[in-house]
Design an enzyme around this catalytic site. Sequence first.
Site, short mmCIF file in Angstrom:
data_model
loop_
_atom_site.label_atom_id
_atom_site.label_comp_id
_atom_site.label_asym_id
_atom_site.label_seq_id
_atom_site.Cartn_x
_atom_site.Cartn_y
_atom_site.Cartn_z
N ASN A 1 0.81 -1.23 0.00
CA ASN A 1 0.00 0.00 0.00
C ASN A 1 0.84 1.28 0.00
O ASN A 1 0.46 2.28 -0.60
CB ASN A 1 -0.96 0.00 1.19
CG ASN A 1 -0.25 -0.09 2.52
OD1 ASN A 1 0.81 -0.71 2.64
ND2 ASN A 1 -0.83 0.53 3.54
N PRO B 1 10.41 -5.48 -1.61
CA PRO B 1 9.08 -4.86 -1.71
C PRO B 1 8.02 -5.93 -1.97
O PRO B 1 8.34 -7.09 -2.27
CB PRO B 1 9.21 -3.94 -2.92
CG PRO B 1 10.24 -4.61 -3.79
CD PRO B 1 11.20 -5.28 -2.84
N SER B 2 6.77 -5.56 -1.84
CA SER B 2 5.69 -6.46 -2.22
C SER B 2 5.84 -6.85 -3.69
O SER B 2 6.26 -6.04 -4.52
CB SER B 2 4.34 -5.79 -2.01
OG SER B 2 3.31 -6.50 -2.69
N GLU C 1 5.30 -3.87 12.01
CA GLU C 1 4.17 -2.94 11.90
C GLU C 1 3.07 -3.68 11.17
O GLU C 1 3.15 -3.91 9.97
CB GLU C 1 4.59 -1.67 11.15
CG GLU C 1 3.68 -0.48 11.45
CD GLU C 1 2.77 -0.14 10.31
OE1 GLU C 1 1.63 -0.65 10.31
OE2 GLU C 1 3.17 0.64 9.43
N CYS D 1 -3.06 1.00 7.21
CA CYS D 1 -3.14 0.14 8.40
C CYS D 1 -3.66 0.89 9.63
O CYS D 1 -4.26 0.28 10.51
CB CYS D 1 -1.77 -0.46 8.69
SG CYS D 1 -0.44 0.75 8.74
N GLU E 1 9.25 2.60 14.52
CA GLU E 1 9.94 3.25 13.43
C GLU E 1 9.82 4.76 13.63
O GLU E 1 8.93 5.24 14.33
CB GLU E 1 9.33 2.85 12.07
CG GLU E 1 9.53 1.38 11.75
CD GLU E 1 8.97 0.97 10.40
OE1 GLU E 1 9.67 0.26 9.66
OE2 GLU E 1 7.84 1.35 10.09
#
Length: 474
Positions: free
Chosen positions: A135, A159-160, A232, A266, A446
Amino acid sequence: KQGRKYTLINPVNAKSHNYFYYQTQSAEIQHALECAKQAQESWASESPAHRASILRRAATIISQSKELLSELETSDTGRVIRETKYDVDEGIECLNYYAGLANSLGGEMYKLSGTNLGYTLREPLGVTVGIGAWNYPLQGALWKSVPALAFGNSMIFKPSEYTPSTALCLAECYAEAGVPKGVFQVVLGDGQVGDELVKSDLVSKVSFTGSVGVGQRVYETAARGMKKVTMELGGKSPLILFDDAELENAVSAAMLANFYSNGQVCSNGTRVFVHESIIEEFVDRLVERTKKLRIGDPRDANSDIGPMANKDQFEKVLSYVDSGIKEGASLLYGGTRVNDLPEELRDGYFLSPAIFTNCTDDMTICREEVFGMLMSILSFSSEEEVITRANNTEFGLASGVFTRDIQRGHRVVEKLQAGVTWINNYNLAPINLPWGGYKYSGIGRENGTGSIESWTQLKSVYLEMGSVECDYPK
Protein backbone atom coordinates in the site's frame (compact mmCIF):
# COMPACT_ATOMS: atom_id res chain seq x y z
CA LYS A 1 17.85 -20.14 -14.35
CA GLN A 2 14.99 -17.64 -14.18
CA GLY A 3 12.51 -17.54 -11.35
CA ARG A 4 8.79 -17.03 -11.42
CA LYS A 5 7.69 -14.35 -13.87
CA TYR A 6 5.58 -11.49 -12.53
CA THR A 7 3.59 -9.26 -14.84
CA LEU A 8 2.37 -6.14 -13.07
CA ILE A 9 -1.33 -5.31 -13.42
CA ASN A 10 -2.58 -1.75 -13.80
CA PRO A 11 -5.40 -1.30 -11.25
CA VAL A 12 -6.89 1.47 -13.38
CA ASN A 13 -7.98 -0.91 -16.14
CA ALA A 14 -7.03 -4.42 -14.89
CA LYS A 15 -4.69 -4.81 -17.85
CA SER A 16 -1.03 -5.74 -17.67
CA HIS A 17 1.62 -3.06 -17.70
CA ASN A 18 4.21 -3.21 -20.42
CA TYR A 19 6.86 -4.59 -18.09
CA PHE A 20 7.53 -7.61 -15.91
CA TYR A 21 10.22 -9.10 -13.68
CA TYR A 22 11.53 -12.47 -12.52
CA GLN A 23 11.66 -13.56 -8.90
CA THR A 24 15.12 -13.40 -7.32
CA GLN A 25 16.61 -16.89 -7.07
CA SER A 26 18.28 -18.50 -4.05
CA ALA A 27 21.80 -18.17 -5.45
CA GLU A 28 21.21 -14.47 -6.12
CA ILE A 29 19.81 -13.98 -2.61
CA GLN A 30 22.89 -15.59 -1.09
CA HIS A 31 25.15 -13.42 -3.22
CA ALA A 32 23.23 -10.31 -2.11
CA LEU A 33 23.64 -11.31 1.53
CA GLU A 34 27.37 -11.82 1.18
CA CYS A 35 27.75 -8.48 -0.59
CA ALA A 36 25.70 -6.80 2.15
CA LYS A 37 27.93 -8.26 4.85
CA GLN A 38 31.13 -7.15 3.16
CA ALA A 39 29.79 -3.69 2.31
CA GLN A 40 28.41 -3.10 5.81
CA GLU A 41 31.78 -3.44 7.48
CA SER A 42 33.32 -0.62 5.46
CA TRP A 43 30.11 1.47 5.56
CA ALA A 44 30.04 1.29 9.37
CA SER A 45 33.65 2.47 9.52
CA GLU A 46 32.75 5.70 7.72
CA SER A 47 32.16 8.74 9.89
CA PRO A 48 28.53 9.59 10.68
CA ALA A 49 29.10 12.93 8.95
CA HIS A 50 30.08 11.15 5.75
CA ARG A 51 27.04 8.88 5.83
CA ALA A 52 24.86 11.91 6.56
CA SER A 53 26.22 13.80 3.56
CA ILE A 54 25.28 10.89 1.28
CA LEU A 55 21.76 10.78 2.70
CA ARG A 56 21.36 14.50 2.09
CA ARG A 57 22.57 14.01 -1.48
CA ALA A 58 19.99 11.24 -1.87
CA ALA A 59 17.30 13.65 -0.65
CA THR A 60 18.28 16.11 -3.37
CA ILE A 61 18.24 13.43 -6.06
CA ILE A 62 14.84 12.17 -4.93
CA SER A 63 13.53 15.72 -4.99
CA GLN A 64 14.67 15.99 -8.59
CA SER A 65 12.95 12.65 -9.33
CA LYS A 66 9.66 13.57 -7.67
CA GLU A 67 7.51 13.33 -10.80
CA LEU A 68 8.91 9.94 -11.78
CA LEU A 69 8.61 8.45 -8.29
CA SER A 70 5.05 9.67 -7.77
CA GLU A 71 3.97 8.40 -11.20
CA LEU A 72 5.49 4.97 -10.52
CA GLU A 73 3.83 4.81 -7.10
CA THR A 74 0.45 5.76 -8.54
CA SER A 75 0.85 3.27 -11.38
CA ASP A 76 1.60 0.41 -8.98
CA THR A 77 -0.86 1.18 -6.17
CA GLY A 78 -3.75 3.11 -7.74
CA ARG A 79 -3.38 5.91 -5.18
CA VAL A 80 -4.10 9.39 -6.51
CA ILE A 81 -1.13 11.38 -7.72
CA ARG A 82 -1.36 14.18 -5.16
CA GLU A 83 -1.02 11.62 -2.36
CA THR A 84 2.02 9.95 -3.90
CA LYS A 85 3.68 13.32 -4.47
CA TYR A 86 3.20 13.99 -0.78
CA ASP A 87 4.89 10.65 -0.04
CA VAL A 88 7.96 11.79 -1.96
CA ASP A 89 8.08 15.00 0.08
CA GLU A 90 7.84 12.96 3.29
CA GLY A 91 10.65 10.75 2.04
CA ILE A 92 12.89 13.76 1.54
CA GLU A 93 12.08 14.89 5.08
CA CYS A 94 12.96 11.41 6.36
CA LEU A 95 16.38 11.49 4.69
CA ASN A 96 17.22 14.93 6.02
CA TYR A 97 15.98 14.08 9.52
CA TYR A 98 18.18 11.01 9.88
CA ALA A 99 21.13 12.75 8.28
CA GLY A 100 20.94 15.12 11.21
CA LEU A 101 20.32 12.41 13.78
CA ALA A 102 23.27 10.32 12.58
CA ASN A 103 25.65 13.12 13.51
CA SER A 104 24.22 13.48 17.01
CA LEU A 105 24.12 9.81 17.93
CA GLY A 106 26.46 8.98 20.81
CA GLY A 107 26.87 7.07 24.05
CA GLU A 108 26.96 8.06 27.70
CA MET A 109 29.83 8.45 30.18
CA TYR A 110 29.61 7.22 33.79
CA LYS A 111 31.84 8.07 36.77
CA LEU A 112 32.55 4.83 38.63
CA SER A 113 34.49 4.07 41.82
CA GLY A 114 37.81 5.80 42.27
CA THR A 115 39.09 7.12 38.98
CA ASN A 116 37.44 4.35 36.92
CA LEU A 117 35.12 5.23 34.11
CA GLY A 118 32.35 3.55 32.16
CA TYR A 119 30.81 4.50 28.86
CA THR A 120 28.42 3.14 26.23
CA LEU A 121 28.71 2.87 22.48
CA ARG A 122 25.91 2.77 19.94
CA GLU A 123 26.89 0.28 17.25
CA PRO A 124 25.16 -0.87 14.06
CA LEU A 125 23.47 -4.25 13.95
CA GLY A 126 25.04 -5.38 10.69
CA VAL A 127 23.09 -6.81 7.75
CA THR A 128 19.40 -5.97 8.03
CA VAL A 129 16.32 -6.95 6.04
CA GLY A 130 13.32 -4.79 5.21
CA ILE A 131 10.08 -6.34 3.95
CA GLY A 132 7.56 -3.81 2.67
CA ALA A 133 3.81 -3.78 2.06
CA TRP A 134 1.99 -3.01 -1.18
CA ASN A 135 0.00 0.00 0.00
CA TYR A 136 2.90 2.41 0.72
CA PRO A 137 5.90 0.90 -1.10
CA LEU A 138 8.09 4.03 -1.27
CA GLN A 139 7.36 5.16 2.26
CA GLY A 140 8.03 1.67 3.58
CA ALA A 141 11.35 1.42 1.76
CA LEU A 142 12.45 4.80 3.13
CA TRP A 143 11.19 4.37 6.70
CA LYS A 144 13.20 1.16 6.93
CA SER A 145 16.32 1.89 4.90
CA VAL A 146 17.09 5.48 5.91
CA PRO A 147 17.66 4.91 9.66
CA ALA A 148 19.32 1.58 8.93
CA LEU A 149 21.87 3.23 6.63
CA ALA A 150 22.24 6.34 8.77
CA PHE A 151 23.39 4.24 11.73
CA GLY A 152 25.86 2.15 9.73
CA ASN A 153 23.86 -0.93 8.74
CA SER A 154 23.38 -2.41 5.31
CA MET A 155 19.93 -3.44 4.08
CA ILE A 156 18.39 -5.88 1.65
CA PHE A 157 14.87 -4.71 0.90
CA LYS A 158 12.08 -6.86 -0.50
CA PRO A 159 9.08 -4.86 -1.71
CA SER A 160 5.69 -6.46 -2.22
CA GLU A 161 5.55 -8.52 -5.39
CA TYR A 162 2.67 -6.27 -6.47
CA THR A 163 4.48 -2.93 -6.11
CA PRO A 164 8.25 -3.12 -6.74
CA SER A 165 8.82 -0.09 -8.95
CA THR A 166 9.67 2.69 -6.49
CA ALA A 167 11.99 0.48 -4.42
CA LEU A 168 14.03 -0.17 -7.56
CA CYS A 169 14.06 3.54 -8.35
CA LEU A 170 15.13 4.30 -4.78
CA ALA A 171 18.09 1.94 -5.17
CA GLU A 172 19.17 3.92 -8.23
CA CYS A 173 18.85 7.19 -6.30
CA TYR A 174 20.97 5.81 -3.45
CA ALA A 175 23.65 4.63 -5.88
CA GLU A 176 23.75 8.00 -7.60
CA ALA A 177 24.08 9.71 -4.20
CA GLY A 178 27.15 7.65 -3.37
CA VAL A 179 25.79 4.78 -1.24
CA PRO A 180 28.43 2.07 -1.78
CA LYS A 181 27.54 -1.05 -3.74
CA GLY A 182 26.01 -3.68 -1.48
CA VAL A 183 24.85 -1.31 1.25
CA PHE A 184 21.31 -1.10 -0.13
CA GLN A 185 19.99 -3.85 -2.37
CA VAL A 186 16.54 -4.80 -3.65
CA VAL A 187 15.39 -8.38 -4.21
CA LEU A 188 12.09 -9.24 -5.86
CA GLY A 189 9.44 -11.87 -5.38
CA ASP A 190 6.92 -13.35 -2.98
CA GLY A 191 7.10 -14.60 0.58
CA GLN A 192 9.54 -17.34 -0.32
CA VAL A 193 12.20 -14.70 -0.98
CA GLY A 194 11.46 -13.00 2.31
CA ASP A 195 11.62 -16.32 4.14
CA GLU A 196 15.09 -17.06 2.74
CA LEU A 197 16.31 -13.67 3.89
CA VAL A 198 14.88 -13.99 7.39
CA LYS A 199 16.38 -17.45 7.84
CA SER A 200 19.91 -16.38 6.87
CA ASP A 201 22.55 -16.46 9.60
CA LEU A 202 24.08 -13.34 8.05
CA VAL A 203 21.03 -11.25 8.97
CA SER A 204 20.84 -9.57 12.38
CA LYS A 205 17.59 -7.56 12.09
CA VAL A 206 14.26 -7.82 10.24
CA SER A 207 11.77 -5.01 9.79
CA PHE A 208 8.40 -6.17 8.45
CA THR A 209 5.22 -4.36 7.47
CA GLY A 210 2.16 -6.41 6.57
CA SER A 211 -0.61 -8.59 7.92
CA VAL A 212 -0.68 -10.12 11.40
CA GLY A 213 -0.61 -13.67 10.08
CA VAL A 214 2.46 -13.20 7.91
CA GLY A 215 4.10 -11.06 10.59
CA GLN A 216 3.74 -13.86 13.13
CA ARG A 217 5.46 -16.30 10.77
CA VAL A 218 8.28 -13.85 10.11
CA TYR A 219 8.65 -13.25 13.85
CA GLU A 220 8.80 -16.98 14.59
CA THR A 221 11.48 -17.51 11.95
CA ALA A 222 13.53 -14.55 13.16
CA ALA A 223 13.27 -15.74 16.77
CA ARG A 224 14.98 -19.03 15.88
CA GLY A 225 18.05 -16.99 14.97
CA MET A 226 17.62 -14.54 17.88
CA LYS A 227 17.26 -11.70 15.38
CA LYS A 228 16.02 -8.29 16.36
CA VAL A 229 12.65 -7.43 14.79
CA THR A 230 10.38 -4.49 14.12
CA MET A 231 6.80 -5.37 13.19
CA GLU A 232 4.17 -2.94 11.90
CA LEU A 233 1.05 -5.03 11.43
CA GLY A 234 -2.70 -4.59 11.13
CA GLY A 235 -5.18 -2.34 12.85
CA LYS A 236 -8.85 -1.80 13.61
CA SER A 237 -8.50 1.64 15.06
CA PRO A 238 -11.16 3.69 16.86
CA LEU A 239 -11.95 7.32 16.05
CA ILE A 240 -13.97 8.85 18.89
CA LEU A 241 -16.10 11.94 18.30
CA PHE A 242 -17.43 13.52 21.50
CA ASP A 243 -20.51 15.71 21.69
CA ASP A 244 -18.43 18.91 21.76
CA ALA A 245 -16.35 18.03 18.68
CA GLU A 246 -16.15 20.67 15.96
CA LEU A 247 -18.43 18.92 13.46
CA GLU A 248 -16.77 19.89 10.18
CA ASN A 249 -13.33 18.90 11.44
CA ALA A 250 -14.74 15.64 12.75
CA VAL A 251 -16.26 14.83 9.36
CA SER A 252 -13.00 15.72 7.61
CA ALA A 253 -11.04 13.43 9.92
CA ALA A 254 -13.50 10.55 9.51
CA MET A 255 -13.19 10.81 5.73
CA LEU A 256 -9.39 10.95 5.85
CA ALA A 257 -9.34 8.09 8.36
CA ASN A 258 -11.33 5.85 6.03
CA PHE A 259 -11.00 6.98 2.43
CA TYR A 260 -7.42 8.25 2.14
CA SER A 261 -5.29 5.98 -0.06
CA ASN A 262 -8.53 4.33 -1.16
CA GLY A 263 -8.91 3.04 2.40
CA GLN A 264 -5.74 0.96 2.26
CA VAL A 265 -4.00 2.29 5.37
CA CYS A 266 -3.14 0.14 8.40
CA SER A 267 -3.84 2.95 10.87
CA ASN A 268 -7.24 3.92 9.47
CA GLY A 269 -9.90 4.78 12.04
CA THR A 270 -12.55 2.47 10.64
CA ARG A 271 -14.56 2.18 13.88
CA VAL A 272 -16.05 5.66 14.16
CA PHE A 273 -17.63 6.12 17.59
CA VAL A 274 -19.99 9.11 17.55
CA HIS A 275 -21.73 10.53 20.61
CA GLU A 276 -25.45 9.83 20.44
CA SER A 277 -26.33 13.53 20.63
CA ILE A 278 -24.54 14.44 17.38
CA ILE A 279 -24.70 11.21 15.39
CA GLU A 280 -27.59 12.23 13.15
CA GLU A 281 -26.02 15.56 12.23
CA PHE A 282 -22.64 13.92 11.73
CA VAL A 283 -23.99 11.21 9.41
CA ASP A 284 -25.95 13.70 7.29
CA ARG A 285 -22.90 15.87 6.74
CA LEU A 286 -20.64 12.86 6.16
CA VAL A 287 -22.83 11.46 3.40
CA GLU A 288 -23.25 14.89 1.85
CA ARG A 289 -19.48 15.35 1.56
CA THR A 290 -18.75 11.75 0.57
CA LYS A 291 -21.07 12.10 -2.43
CA LYS A 292 -18.83 14.91 -3.68
CA LEU A 293 -15.68 12.76 -3.83
CA ARG A 294 -14.32 12.50 -7.35
CA ILE A 295 -13.59 8.88 -8.23
CA GLY A 296 -11.44 8.49 -11.32
CA ASP A 297 -8.06 8.07 -12.92
CA PRO A 298 -5.48 8.41 -10.13
CA ARG A 299 -3.10 10.15 -12.54
CA ASP A 300 -5.61 13.01 -12.79
CA ALA A 301 -4.79 15.73 -10.27
CA ASN A 302 -8.53 16.34 -9.79
CA SER A 303 -9.28 12.78 -8.63
CA ASP A 304 -9.89 12.19 -4.90
CA ILE A 305 -10.25 8.41 -5.05
CA GLY A 306 -8.54 5.87 -7.29
CA PRO A 307 -8.93 2.10 -7.71
CA MET A 308 -8.11 -0.59 -5.18
CA ALA A 309 -4.52 -1.76 -5.61
CA ASN A 310 -5.34 -5.23 -6.90
CA LYS A 311 -8.18 -7.60 -7.73
CA ASP A 312 -7.87 -9.63 -4.54
CA GLN A 313 -8.29 -6.56 -2.36
CA PHE A 314 -11.16 -5.29 -4.54
CA GLU A 315 -13.04 -8.55 -4.05
CA LYS A 316 -12.16 -8.73 -0.35
CA VAL A 317 -13.74 -5.34 0.35
CA LEU A 318 -16.92 -6.31 -1.51
CA SER A 319 -17.12 -9.50 0.56
CA TYR A 320 -16.95 -7.43 3.76
CA VAL A 321 -19.73 -5.19 2.47
CA ASP A 322 -21.87 -8.30 1.99
CA SER A 323 -20.94 -9.47 5.48
CA GLY A 324 -22.02 -6.17 7.02
CA ILE A 325 -25.40 -6.32 5.31
CA LYS A 326 -25.99 -9.97 6.28
CA GLU A 327 -25.13 -9.28 9.93
CA GLY A 328 -27.67 -6.46 10.17
CA ALA A 329 -25.74 -3.22 9.65
CA SER A 330 -27.33 -0.58 7.45
CA LEU A 331 -25.42 0.27 4.28
CA LEU A 332 -26.18 3.96 4.13
CA TYR A 333 -24.01 4.78 1.14
CA GLY A 334 -21.66 3.21 -1.41
CA GLY A 335 -20.01 -0.18 -1.17
CA THR A 336 -20.44 -1.03 -4.84
CA ARG A 337 -18.35 -1.19 -7.97
CA VAL A 338 -18.21 2.18 -9.74
CA ASN A 339 -19.47 1.91 -13.32
CA ASP A 340 -20.05 5.58 -14.08
CA LEU A 341 -16.56 6.05 -15.48
CA PRO A 342 -14.97 6.64 -18.87
CA GLU A 343 -14.82 3.48 -20.95
CA GLU A 344 -11.07 3.04 -20.48
CA LEU A 345 -11.55 2.84 -16.69
CA ARG A 346 -14.60 0.57 -16.43
CA ASP A 347 -12.63 -2.63 -15.94
CA GLY A 348 -10.53 -1.06 -13.16
CA TYR A 349 -10.86 -1.89 -9.47
CA PHE A 350 -12.95 1.15 -8.55
CA LEU A 351 -15.24 1.06 -5.52
CA SER A 352 -17.47 3.68 -3.92
CA PRO A 353 -16.76 4.39 -0.23
CA ALA A 354 -19.04 2.32 2.02
CA ILE A 355 -20.70 3.91 5.05
CA PHE A 356 -22.45 1.60 7.52
CA THR A 357 -24.69 2.69 10.40
CA ASN A 358 -26.55 0.68 13.06
CA CYS A 359 -23.35 -1.24 13.70
CA THR A 360 -22.55 -3.28 16.80
CA ASP A 361 -19.17 -4.15 18.24
CA ASP A 362 -19.52 -7.87 17.54
CA MET A 363 -20.05 -7.51 13.77
CA THR A 364 -17.32 -8.80 11.49
CA ILE A 365 -16.85 -5.38 9.87
CA CYS A 366 -16.22 -3.93 13.34
CA ARG A 367 -13.74 -6.61 14.42
CA GLU A 368 -11.63 -7.49 11.37
CA GLU A 369 -9.32 -5.30 9.32
CA VAL A 370 -10.98 -4.67 5.96
CA PHE A 371 -8.21 -2.58 4.38
CA GLY A 372 -10.57 -0.69 2.15
CA MET A 373 -13.11 2.13 2.18
CA LEU A 374 -15.60 0.72 4.69
CA MET A 375 -16.58 2.95 7.61
CA SER A 376 -18.51 1.52 10.55
CA ILE A 377 -20.35 4.15 12.61
CA LEU A 378 -21.17 3.26 16.21
CA SER A 379 -23.10 5.30 18.78
CA PHE A 380 -21.97 5.85 22.39
CA SER A 381 -23.24 7.78 25.40
CA SER A 382 -20.42 8.09 27.96
CA GLU A 383 -16.65 8.51 28.10
CA GLU A 384 -16.09 5.41 30.21
CA GLU A 385 -18.22 3.30 27.88
CA VAL A 386 -16.47 4.37 24.68
CA ILE A 387 -12.98 3.83 26.11
CA THR A 388 -13.89 0.25 27.08
CA ARG A 389 -15.40 -0.46 23.66
CA ALA A 390 -12.56 1.20 21.77
CA ASN A 391 -10.01 -0.98 23.57
CA ASN A 392 -12.00 -4.17 22.99
CA THR A 393 -9.88 -5.34 20.05
CA GLU A 394 -6.80 -7.48 19.50
CA PHE A 395 -5.24 -4.57 17.61
CA GLY A 396 -3.60 -1.43 18.98
CA LEU A 397 -1.97 0.56 16.22
CA ALA A 398 -3.79 3.90 16.32
CA SER A 399 -6.69 5.89 17.75
CA GLY A 400 -8.13 9.38 17.55
CA VAL A 401 -10.22 11.67 19.75
CA PHE A 402 -12.16 14.79 18.78
CA THR A 403 -13.21 17.17 21.56
CA ARG A 404 -12.96 20.85 22.42
CA ASP A 405 -12.13 19.85 26.01
CA ILE A 406 -8.35 19.45 25.86
CA GLN A 407 -8.24 17.91 29.33
CA ARG A 408 -10.65 15.21 28.21
CA GLY A 409 -8.59 14.71 25.06
CA HIS A 410 -5.44 14.02 27.08
CA ARG A 411 -7.33 11.91 29.60
CA VAL A 412 -8.88 9.67 26.95
CA VAL A 413 -5.79 9.08 24.78
CA GLU A 414 -3.88 8.10 27.91
CA LYS A 415 -6.39 5.28 28.45
CA LEU A 416 -6.55 4.12 24.83
CA GLN A 417 -4.44 1.05 24.10
CA ALA A 418 -2.72 2.22 20.94
CA GLY A 419 0.82 3.14 19.94
CA VAL A 420 -0.12 6.20 17.85
CA THR A 421 -2.87 8.62 18.87
CA TRP A 422 -4.24 11.94 17.68
CA ILE A 423 -6.28 14.64 19.35
CA ASN A 424 -8.39 16.68 16.90
CA ASN A 425 -6.72 15.25 13.78
CA TYR A 426 -5.99 11.86 12.23
CA ASN A 427 -3.40 9.88 10.24
CA LEU A 428 -0.63 12.48 10.32
CA ALA A 429 2.82 10.88 10.69
CA PRO A 430 5.61 13.44 11.13
CA ILE A 431 8.97 11.74 10.84
CA ASN A 432 10.16 12.84 14.31
CA LEU A 433 7.29 11.03 16.09
CA PRO A 434 7.77 7.28 16.70
CA TRP A 435 5.38 4.96 14.86
CA GLY A 436 4.27 1.51 15.99
CA GLY A 437 1.55 -0.46 17.69
CA TYR A 438 0.41 -2.26 20.82
CA LYS A 439 -0.89 -5.82 21.07
CA TYR A 440 -1.19 -7.61 17.70
CA SER A 441 -0.43 -4.41 15.80
CA GLY A 442 3.30 -4.77 16.14
CA ILE A 443 6.59 -4.70 17.98
CA GLY A 444 9.13 -1.90 18.16
CA ARG A 445 9.04 1.57 16.67
CA GLU A 446 9.94 3.25 13.43
CA ASN A 447 10.72 6.95 13.01
CA GLY A 448 11.87 9.55 15.51
CA THR A 449 14.52 8.82 18.10
CA GLY A 450 12.62 5.64 18.92
CA SER A 451 14.24 4.07 15.87
CA ILE A 452 17.67 4.33 17.52
CA GLU A 453 16.78 1.29 19.61
CA SER A 454 15.47 -0.47 16.53
CA TRP A 455 18.57 -0.06 14.36
CA THR A 456 21.50 -0.07 16.81
CA GLN A 457 22.82 -2.15 19.68
CA LEU A 458 24.33 -0.90 22.91
CA LYS A 459 27.81 -1.82 24.11
CA SER A 460 29.05 -1.08 27.63
CA VAL A 461 32.74 -0.35 28.27
CA TYR A 462 34.40 -0.42 31.73
CA LEU A 463 37.71 1.43 31.86
CA GLU A 464 39.97 0.43 34.74
CA MET A 465 42.38 3.20 35.74
CA GLY A 466 44.16 1.32 38.51
CA SER A 467 45.27 -2.20 39.38
CA VAL A 468 43.08 -5.29 39.33
CA GLU A 469 41.87 -6.17 42.81
CA CYS A 470 42.18 -9.92 43.29
CA ASP A 471 41.87 -11.98 46.50
CA TYR A 472 43.32 -15.08 44.88
CA PRO A 473 46.78 -16.20 46.03
CA LYS A 474 49.71 -14.81 44.11
